[in-house]
Every structure is written in C-alpha cells, then in structure tokens.
Scaffold this motif. Structure first.
Motif, PDB file in Angstrom:
ATOM      1  N   ASP A 178      -9.840   1.723  -4.522  1.00  0.00           N
ATOM      2  CA  ASP A 178     -10.408   0.484  -5.058  1.00  0.00           C
ATOM      3  C   ASP A 178      -9.969  -0.710  -4.213  1.00  0.00           C
ATOM      4  O   ASP A 178     -10.772  -1.594  -3.892  1.00  0.00           O
ATOM      5  CB  ASP A 178      -9.962   0.267  -6.501  1.00  0.00           C
ATOM      6  CG  ASP A 178     -10.707   1.143  -7.493  1.00  0.00           C
ATOM      7  OD1 ASP A 178     -11.748   1.719  -7.112  1.00  0.00           O
ATOM      8  OD2 ASP A 178     -10.263   1.255  -8.646  1.00  0.00           O
ATOM      9  N   ALA A 179      -8.682  -0.745  -3.868  1.00  0.00           N
ATOM     10  CA  ALA A 179      -8.162  -1.854  -3.056  1.00  0.00           C
ATOM     11  C   ALA A 179      -8.847  -1.893  -1.697  1.00  0.00           C
ATOM     12  O   ALA A 179      -9.266  -2.963  -1.222  1.00  0.00           O
ATOM     13  CB  ALA A 179      -6.654  -1.723  -2.891  1.00  0.00           C
ATOM     14  N   ALA A 190      -5.180  -5.127  -2.202  1.00  0.00           N
ATOM     15  CA  ALA A 190      -4.184  -5.286  -3.266  1.00  0.00           C
ATOM     16  C   ALA A 190      -3.783  -6.752  -3.395  1.00  0.00           C
ATOM     17  O   ALA A 190      -3.670  -7.298  -4.498  1.00  0.00           O
ATOM     18  CB  ALA A 190      -2.961  -4.424  -2.969  1.00  0.00           C
ATOM     19  N   PRO A 201     -13.560  -0.259 -11.491  1.00  0.00           N
ATOM     20  CA  PRO A 201     -12.378   0.519 -11.104  1.00  0.00           C
ATOM     21  C   PRO A 201     -12.445   2.008 -11.429  1.00  0.00           C
ATOM     22  O   PRO A 201     -13.197   2.447 -12.299  1.00  0.00           O
ATOM     23  CB  PRO A 201     -11.253  -0.147 -11.905  1.00  0.00           C
ATOM     24  CG  PRO A 201     -11.934  -0.688 -13.116  1.00  0.00           C
ATOM     25  CD  PRO A 201     -13.287  -1.137 -12.644  1.00  0.00           C
ATOM     26  N   GLY A 215      -5.835  -1.418   2.383  1.00  0.00           N
ATOM     27  CA  GLY A 215      -5.127  -1.359   1.104  1.00  0.00           C
ATOM     28  C   GLY A 215      -4.284  -2.594   0.861  1.00  0.00           C
ATOM     29  O   GLY A 215      -4.266  -3.150  -0.244  1.00  0.00           O
ATOM     30  N   ASP A 244       0.857  -1.187   0.000  1.00  0.00           N
ATOM     31  CA  ASP A 244       0.000   0.000   0.000  1.00  0.00           C
ATOM     32  C   ASP A 244       0.893   1.236   0.000  1.00  0.00           C
ATOM     33  O   ASP A 244       1.568   1.531   0.989  1.00  0.00           O
ATOM     34  CB  ASP A 244      -0.899  -0.023   1.240  1.00  0.00           C
ATOM     35  CG  ASP A 244      -1.878   1.145   1.285  1.00  0.00           C
ATOM     36  OD1 ASP A 244      -1.840   2.011   0.398  1.00  0.00           O
ATOM     37  OD2 ASP A 244      -2.686   1.191   2.234  1.00  0.00           O
ATOM     38  N   THR A 251      -0.556   4.936 -14.631  1.00  0.00           N
ATOM     39  CA  THR A 251      -1.107   5.902 -13.682  1.00  0.00           C
ATOM     40  C   THR A 251      -1.429   7.204 -14.416  1.00  0.00           C
ATOM     41  O   THR A 251      -0.559   7.803 -15.043  1.00  0.00           O
ATOM     42  CB  THR A 251      -0.111   6.170 -12.538  1.00  0.00           C
ATOM     43  OG1 THR A 251       1.218   6.287 -13.060  1.00  0.00           O
ATOM     44  CG2 THR A 251      -0.113   5.023 -11.547  1.00  0.00           C
ATOM     45  N   VAL A 256      -3.126  -1.239  -8.722  1.00  0.00           N
ATOM     46  CA  VAL A 256      -4.505  -0.750  -8.644  1.00  0.00           C
ATOM     47  C   VAL A 256      -4.592   0.544  -7.838  1.00  0.00           C
ATOM     48  O   VAL A 256      -3.681   0.891  -7.078  1.00  0.00           O
ATOM     49  CB  VAL A 256      -5.443  -1.797  -7.998  1.00  0.00           C
ATOM     50  CG1 VAL A 256      -5.494  -3.061  -8.837  1.00  0.00           C
ATOM     51  CG2 VAL A 256      -5.012  -2.127  -6.577  1.00  0.00           C
ATOM     52  N   ASN A 257      -5.695   1.221  -7.986  1.00  0.00           N
ATOM     53  CA  ASN A 257      -5.995   2.420  -7.203  1.00  0.00           C
ATOM     54  C   ASN A 257      -6.191   2.067  -5.730  1.00  0.00           C
ATOM     55  O   ASN A 257      -6.749   1.027  -5.406  1.00  0.00           O
ATOM     56  CB  ASN A 257      -7.262   3.067  -7.771  1.00  0.00           C
ATOM     57  CG  ASN A 257      -7.805   4.193  -6.930  1.00  0.00           C
ATOM     58  OD1 ASN A 257      -8.646   3.969  -6.071  1.00  0.00           O
ATOM     59  ND2 ASN A 257      -7.318   5.385  -7.159  1.00  0.00           N
ATOM     60  N   ASP A 258      -5.731   2.939  -4.840  1.00  0.00           N
ATOM     61  CA  ASP A 258      -5.764   2.616  -3.410  1.00  0.00           C
ATOM     62  C   ASP A 258      -7.186   2.548  -2.841  1.00  0.00           C
ATOM     63  O   ASP A 258      -7.495   1.665  -2.029  1.00  0.00           O
ATOM     64  CB  ASP A 258      -4.903   3.590  -2.597  1.00  0.00           C
ATOM     65  CG  ASP A 258      -5.282   5.059  -2.782  1.00  0.00           C
ATOM     66  OD1 ASP A 258      -6.115   5.387  -3.656  1.00  0.00           O
ATOM     67  OD2 ASP A 258      -4.710   5.900  -2.056  1.00  0.00           O
ATOM     68  N   CYS A 305      -1.131  -1.100  -4.399  1.00  0.00           N
ATOM     69  CA  CYS A 305      -2.148  -0.052  -4.578  1.00  0.00           C
ATOM     70  C   CYS A 305      -1.509   1.312  -4.392  1.00  0.00           C
ATOM     71  O   CYS A 305      -0.551   1.471  -3.634  1.00  0.00           O
ATOM     72  CB  CYS A 305      -3.349  -0.261  -3.665  1.00  0.00           C
ATOM     73  SG  CYS A 305      -3.067  -0.069  -1.903  1.00  0.00           S
TER      74      CYS A 305
END
Length: 249
Positions: free
Chosen positions: A112-113, A242, A152, A238, A9, A78, A108-110, A68
């Motif tokens: 989202d995680a 992730a 996402p 996170g 994270d 990104t 992945v986006n934080d 994430c």
C-alpha cells in the motif's frame, strides 16, 4: 499537514528509513538501512527501528512517522506476516511502536505504501482514476488507489486461477524456482493481469519489485487493454509512501 515526515520500510531482509519532504517526495537525509534481525521478532524489529531513527537524528514530537510492513494491517493490528515471525499475527503493532518510540505513528501495509508513493511521486503521478500497483517478488503484493485515495489491504496476489493461489505461479520467485524463460513467465503474467483487468477495468497498472528494473524483458510481451508501466521509485517507494500517509499527504 506537515511537509516533513519520517518513513520506515520494514522488510524480511532489511529495514530502512529516511526523513522525507512529502511535498515533493525528496529525501532530506541519507537513507539508513540495517539488516532485519534473524527471526523477525517484534521486539527485535522495534529495537532496530529505534536504531534507525537515532541515526536519523531522532524524531521531533511534531514530526509524523510512518512505518510500512509486510502484512495486512487493520486498525493498527497486523493480521498476517510475510518473511517475519508469526508473532506479528494479531499483534497491535501500531500501539507497540508508539509506546516504544514515544510518538504517534501510522502503520501500513508495505505494498500500500509503495503504491501510494507511485501515485504521488512516481509512475502514476499524472494518472487519474483507478490504479493498481503490483509488486512481483517472493509473492505478489498489490495496492489499489482510486482518484488518489488508497483502498487498503488489497490481497490481489492471492486470486485463484487454474485451481491455485496464483502468486505461486506468477511471482518472480516462481520464475526463479522453475527457471522459466521471460516468455514463459510472461504467459503466466498475461493470465494474471488479464484477470485483474476483467475484474476491475483499471486505468493503469504499475509493476514494482526488484524485477521491474528488467521490465523491457517481459512487459512488452503482455497484451492488455490497460496501460502497464514499471514503477519508478525503486527501493525508496515504501519509505516515501509511509511518510506521505503519516503526514496526511
């Protein structure tokens, strides 16, 4: 699907990681945390992640790794950067990490995680239907999960209300910046969550971010048709999300 994965994270002030049993959301190692390098440049952050993985005992080539990050992430690239260097914008971050770590990763986006973790192991573990996770902090991060599937890069913190990007009015940072009482802040949150409710009609709202520990001071002040509950996984969300996404959980 692997039952064990590494979750990393990356935040604006700290980078943390652990080995996770994705079957139950339990940490199989101590959580390792190192301050985010000043400036948040890509190479410096990659080096810090390498240090964390080394402290975790390295990575088995067959062990999934999820990372994430506070940005919109599309196909491993990104497209934004929050509280880190602008060098991340347009960067093929997933490929950068894979080359540096020598293994496949899921980037992945934080938010989202964190939202995905809450649906698997936390506040929404038994919930069904449409779930919206919001993290109240410097801004407002959001995640949408429908019937267990992550949608996402939902940037719902940037909904425009009263002529402004409303996270500038309703984030926890706005509360602190303007020294708002819980009641005054809750009035702004009411407008925000009422708008989300009108747009999406979700089955559940989850509220995360550090301020969620003090949920009793503001969540009871909100009047919504949708149930709204605090996140339960706190600082591990996170990492867990992730790892779970990397493992295909």
């Amino acid at each position: 699907m692997a039952n064990k994965a590494v979750g990393i994270d990356i935040g604006g002030t700290g980078i943390k990681g652990a080995v996770v049993d994705v079957s139950n959301g339990k940490l199989l190692s101590d959580r390792v945390k190192i301050p985010t390098p000043v400036g948040g440049e890509p190479d410096a952050i990659v080096e810090t992640v390498q240090q964390i993985i080394k402290k975790l005992g390295g990575v088995d080539k067959k062990e999934p790794v999820g990372v994430c990050f506070p940005a919109v992430v599309v196909n491993g690239t990104t497209l934004s950067a929050a509280n880190v260097s602008k060098s991340w914008i347009g960067l093929e971050a997933e490929k950068l990490f894979e080359k540096s770590l020598g293994c496949d990763i899921r980037f992945v986006n934080d938010a989202d995680a964190a939202g995905y973790a809450e649906t698997l192991y936390g506040a929404a573990e038994k919930a069904k239907g449409l779930i919206i996770m919001t993290t109240l902090g410097t801004g407002i991060g959001t995640a949408i999960i429908y019937k267990g599937v992550l949608v996402p890069n939902a940037e719902l913190g940037h909904i425009e209300l009263e002529g402004v990007d409303y996270e500038t009015k309703a984030s926890y940072a706005a509360k602190e910046r303007e020294d708002l009482s819980w009641g005054d802040w809750a009035a702004r949150l009411q407008k925000y969550y009422s708008a989300l409710e009108a747009y999406f009609h979700p089955d559940l709202f989850i509220v995360g971010g550090g301020v969620s520990k003090e949920y009793k001071d503001f969540l009871p002040l909100l009047k919504l048709d949708t149930p709204i509950v605090p996140a339960t996984l706190r600082n591990n969300a996170g990492i867990l999300g992730a790892a779970a996404l990397a493992a295909g959980k």
